[in-house]
Design an enzyme around this catalytic site. Structure first.
Site, PDB file in Angstrom:
ATOM      1  N   TYR A  28     -12.182  -2.275  -3.662  1.00  0.00           N
ATOM      2  CA  TYR A  28     -12.764  -2.480  -2.341  1.00  0.00           C
ATOM      3  C   TYR A  28     -14.299  -2.456  -2.373  1.00  0.00           C
ATOM      4  O   TYR A  28     -14.924  -2.130  -1.362  1.00  0.00           O
ATOM      5  CB  TYR A  28     -12.235  -1.417  -1.369  1.00  0.00           C
ATOM      6  CG  TYR A  28     -10.837  -1.714  -0.832  1.00  0.00           C
ATOM      7  CD1 TYR A  28     -10.557  -2.907  -0.166  1.00  0.00           C
ATOM      8  CD2 TYR A  28      -9.807  -0.784  -0.966  1.00  0.00           C
ATOM      9  CE1 TYR A  28      -9.284  -3.176   0.341  1.00  0.00           C
ATOM     10  CE2 TYR A  28      -8.532  -1.047  -0.465  1.00  0.00           C
ATOM     11  CZ  TYR A  28      -8.283  -2.239   0.197  1.00  0.00           C
ATOM     12  OH  TYR A  28      -7.025  -2.498   0.710  1.00  0.00           O
TER      13      TYR A  28
ATOM     14  N   THR B  23      -5.772  -8.072  10.119  1.00  0.00           N
ATOM     15  CA  THR B  23      -6.096  -6.741   9.586  1.00  0.00           C
ATOM     16  C   THR B  23      -5.749  -5.639  10.589  1.00  0.00           C
ATOM     17  O   THR B  23      -5.164  -4.617  10.231  1.00  0.00           O
ATOM     18  CB  THR B  23      -7.607  -6.683   9.246  1.00  0.00           C
ATOM     19  OG1 THR B  23      -7.911  -7.774   8.388  1.00  0.00           O
ATOM     20  CG2 THR B  23      -7.980  -5.367   8.596  1.00  0.00           C
TER      21      THR B  23
ATOM     22  N   ASN C 201      -2.036  -0.030   7.335  1.00  0.00           N
ATOM     23  CA  ASN C 201      -1.521  -1.380   7.635  1.00  0.00           C
ATOM     24  C   ASN C 201      -0.689  -2.003   6.504  1.00  0.00           C
ATOM     25  O   ASN C 201      -0.570  -3.214   6.372  1.00  0.00           O
ATOM     26  CB  ASN C 201      -2.644  -2.300   8.124  1.00  0.00           C
ATOM     27  CG  ASN C 201      -3.692  -2.557   7.062  1.00  0.00           C
ATOM     28  OD1 ASN C 201      -3.631  -2.001   5.969  1.00  0.00           O
ATOM     29  ND2 ASN C 201      -4.656  -3.396   7.369  1.00  0.00           N
TER      30      ASN C 201
ATOM     31  N   ARG D  99       2.394  -7.054   9.084  1.00  0.00           N
ATOM     32  CA  ARG D  99       1.689  -6.017   9.857  1.00  0.00           C
ATOM     33  C   ARG D  99       2.132  -6.016  11.321  1.00  0.00           C
ATOM     34  O   ARG D  99       2.264  -4.961  11.939  1.00  0.00           O
ATOM     35  CB  ARG D  99       0.185  -6.239   9.743  1.00  0.00           C
ATOM     36  CG  ARG D  99      -0.358  -5.880   8.355  1.00  0.00           C
ATOM     37  CD  ARG D  99      -1.740  -6.457   8.145  1.00  0.00           C
ATOM     38  NE  ARG D  99      -2.370  -6.003   6.915  1.00  0.00           N
ATOM     39  CZ  ARG D  99      -3.508  -6.496   6.446  1.00  0.00           C
ATOM     40  NH1 ARG D  99      -4.136  -7.456   7.099  1.00  0.00           N
ATOM     41  NH2 ARG D  99      -4.024  -6.029   5.326  1.00  0.00           N
TER      42      ARG D  99
ATOM     43  N   GLU E 181      -9.255  -9.905  -8.327  1.00  0.00           N
ATOM     44  CA  GLU E 181      -8.285  -8.827  -8.125  1.00  0.00           C
ATOM     45  C   GLU E 181      -7.176  -8.867  -9.182  1.00  0.00           C
ATOM     46  O   GLU E 181      -6.726  -7.825  -9.663  1.00  0.00           O
ATOM     47  CB  GLU E 181      -7.703  -8.914  -6.704  1.00  0.00           C
ATOM     48  CG  GLU E 181      -8.751  -8.598  -5.648  1.00  0.00           C
ATOM     49  CD  GLU E 181      -8.320  -8.901  -4.208  1.00  0.00           C
ATOM     50  OE1 GLU E 181      -9.122  -8.625  -3.309  1.00  0.00           O
ATOM     51  OE2 GLU E 181      -7.197  -9.409  -3.977  1.00  0.00           O
TER      52      GLU E 181
ATOM     53  N   HIS F  27      -1.791  -5.484   1.350  1.00  0.00           N
ATOM     54  CA  HIS F  27      -3.059  -6.144   1.042  1.00  0.00           C
ATOM     55  C   HIS F  27      -2.773  -7.548   0.545  1.00  0.00           C
ATOM     56  O   HIS F  27      -1.802  -7.767  -0.180  1.00  0.00           O
ATOM     57  CB  HIS F  27      -3.806  -5.377  -0.059  1.00  0.00           C
ATOM     58  CG  HIS F  27      -4.943  -6.161  -0.650  1.00  0.00           C
ATOM     59  ND1 HIS F  27      -6.201  -6.169  -0.098  1.00  0.00           N
ATOM     60  CD2 HIS F  27      -4.997  -7.012  -1.723  1.00  0.00           C
ATOM     61  CE1 HIS F  27      -6.981  -6.977  -0.809  1.00  0.00           C
ATOM     62  NE2 HIS F  27      -6.277  -7.496  -1.803  1.00  0.00           N
TER      63      HIS F  27
ATOM     64  N   ARG G 238      -2.045 -14.544   3.541  1.00  0.00           N
ATOM     65  CA  ARG G 238      -2.763 -13.854   4.624  1.00  0.00           C
ATOM     66  C   ARG G 238      -2.036 -14.043   5.956  1.00  0.00           C
ATOM     67  O   ARG G 238      -1.952 -13.119   6.768  1.00  0.00           O
ATOM     68  CB  ARG G 238      -4.194 -14.392   4.758  1.00  0.00           C
ATOM     69  CG  ARG G 238      -5.085 -14.108   3.574  1.00  0.00           C
ATOM     70  CD  ARG G 238      -5.604 -12.703   3.527  1.00  0.00           C
ATOM     71  NE  ARG G 238      -6.535 -12.379   4.570  1.00  0.00           N
ATOM     72  CZ  ARG G 238      -7.224 -11.241   4.620  1.00  0.00           C
ATOM     73  NH1 ARG G 238      -7.086 -10.324   3.658  1.00  0.00           N
ATOM     74  NH2 ARG G 238      -8.035 -10.982   5.598  1.00  0.00           N
TER      75      ARG G 238
ATOM     76  N   LYS H 134       0.837  -1.197   0.000  1.00  0.00           N
ATOM     77  CA  LYS H 134       0.000   0.000   0.000  1.00  0.00           C
ATOM     78  C   LYS H 134       0.879   1.258   0.000  1.00  0.00           C
ATOM     79  O   LYS H 134       2.092   1.174   0.240  1.00  0.00           O
ATOM     80  CB  LYS H 134      -0.927  -0.043   1.221  1.00  0.00           C
ATOM     81  CG  LYS H 134      -1.934  -1.211   1.171  1.00  0.00           C
ATOM     82  CD  LYS H 134      -2.824  -1.199   2.406  1.00  0.00           C
ATOM     83  CE  LYS H 134      -3.901  -2.263   2.331  1.00  0.00           C
ATOM     84  NZ  LYS H 134      -4.820  -2.185   3.507  1.00  0.00           N
TER      85      LYS H 134
HETATM   86  N1  UDP Z   1      -9.757  -0.907   7.352  1.00  0.00           N
HETATM   87  C1  UDP Z   1      -9.833   0.234   8.129  1.00  0.00           C
HETATM   88  N2  UDP Z   1     -10.579   0.188   9.271  1.00  0.00           N
HETATM   89  C2  UDP Z   1     -11.252  -0.923   9.665  1.00  0.00           C
HETATM   90  C3  UDP Z   1     -11.168  -2.092   8.863  1.00  0.00           C
HETATM   91  C4  UDP Z   1     -10.414  -2.053   7.709  1.00  0.00           C
HETATM   92  O1  UDP Z   1      -9.232   1.257   7.802  1.00  0.00           O
HETATM   93  O2  UDP Z   1     -11.914  -0.915  10.719  1.00  0.00           O
HETATM   94  C5  UDP Z   1      -8.941  -0.869   6.129  1.00  0.00           C
HETATM   95  C6  UDP Z   1      -7.597  -1.593   6.323  1.00  0.00           C
HETATM   96  O3  UDP Z   1      -6.613  -0.867   5.589  1.00  0.00           O
HETATM   97  C7  UDP Z   1      -7.869  -2.941   5.684  1.00  0.00           C
HETATM   98  C8  UDP Z   1      -8.781  -2.553   4.533  1.00  0.00           C
HETATM   99  O4  UDP Z   1      -9.612  -1.537   5.076  1.00  0.00           O
HETATM  100  O5  UDP Z   1      -6.668  -3.570   5.272  1.00  0.00           O
HETATM  101  C9  UDP Z   1      -9.637  -3.651   3.973  1.00  0.00           C
HETATM  102  O6  UDP Z   1     -10.368  -4.257   5.005  1.00  0.00           O
HETATM  103  P1  UDP Z   1     -10.521  -5.837   5.107  1.00  0.00           P
HETATM  104  O7  UDP Z   1     -11.526  -6.129   6.160  1.00  0.00           O
HETATM  105  O8  UDP Z   1     -10.744  -6.404   3.746  1.00  0.00           O
HETATM  106  O9  UDP Z   1      -9.090  -6.280   5.678  1.00  0.00           O
HETATM  107  P2  UDP Z   1      -7.849  -7.009   4.947  1.00  0.00           P
HETATM  108  O10 UDP Z   1      -8.431  -8.004   3.987  1.00  0.00           O
HETATM  109  O11 UDP Z   1      -7.014  -5.953   4.283  1.00  0.00           O
HETATM  110  O12 UDP Z   1      -7.092  -7.673   6.064  1.00  0.00           O
HETATM  111 MG    MG Z   2      -9.829  -7.765   2.490  1.00  0.00          MG
END
Ligand code: UDP
Ligand code: MG
Length: 152
Positions: A52, A94, A115, A105, A129, A118, A88, A12
């Site tokens: 997203y 996350t 964070n 992370r 994607e 992705h 992952r 990111k």
């Molecule tokens: N995010 C955020 N606040 C939250 C949850 C998610 O800013 O409470 C952001 C964070 O950058 C995250 C992205 O949104 O990586 C996508 O969310 P997702 O739940 O898909 O998490 P990921 O798959 O990236 O772990």
């Molecule tokens: Mg996600």
């Protein structure tokens, strides 16, 4: 699970700015995954809204799109058995508060809204994607170390 499973992994804008591109790539390389696509690209808010789309309506969505379109990202496709699930695990949870030390992370991020990386959450999302970010397609080549990374 096929050796050819692919995951879309992205560094990111905060990861790029903080100089973590090499570190993140090195972790996937050293684990044994095969790099089959890579580019640096600065995308528009409209494009990030597509990436997203599943999160549209969440309170953090506008901030997320702004953050992700604020600077260039490094978009990649990594291939190998269980690339999605293992990707992952390597990224970590996350929310950095929950992400274990040793994960990307867990080692480099403090705030969920910054964070660093992705990774696709399922094989189906990975396919979507990869099509979205690499409409030009990925690179096909033979890995000469495959038999050293996989028993069969
Ligand atoms: N995010 C955020 N606040 C939250 C949850 C998610 O800013 O409470 C952001 C964070 O950058 C995250 C992205 O949104 O990586 C996508 O969310 P997702 O739940 O898909 O998490 P990921 O798959 O990236 O772990
Ligand atoms: Mg996600």
């Amino acid at each position: 699970m096929s050796k050819q499973e692919r995951s879309f992994i992205m560094i990111k804008p905060d990861g790029v700015q903080r100089g973590l591109v090499g570190e993140i790539i090195a972790r996937f390389e050293k684990r044994g995954f095969k790099l089959v696509a890579l580019k640096m690209i600065h995308e528009s808010p409209e494009f990030l809204e597509k990436h997203y789309a599943d999160l549209k309506g969440k309170p953090f969505f506008p901030g997320l799109v702004k953050y992700m379109s604020a600077g260039p990202v490094v978009a990649m496709v990594w291939e190998g058995r269980d690339a999605v699930k293992t990707g992952r695990v390597m990224l970590g949870a996350t929310k950095p508060l929950e992400s274990a030390p040793g994960t990307i992370r867990g080692d480099y991020a403090i705030d969920v809204g910054r964070n660093i990386c992705h990774g696709s959450d399922s094989v189906e999302s990975a396919e979507k994607e990869i099509k979205l970010w690499f409409p030009e397609g990925i690179i096909q080549y033979t890995s000469v170390v495959e038999s050293q990374v996989f028993e069969n």
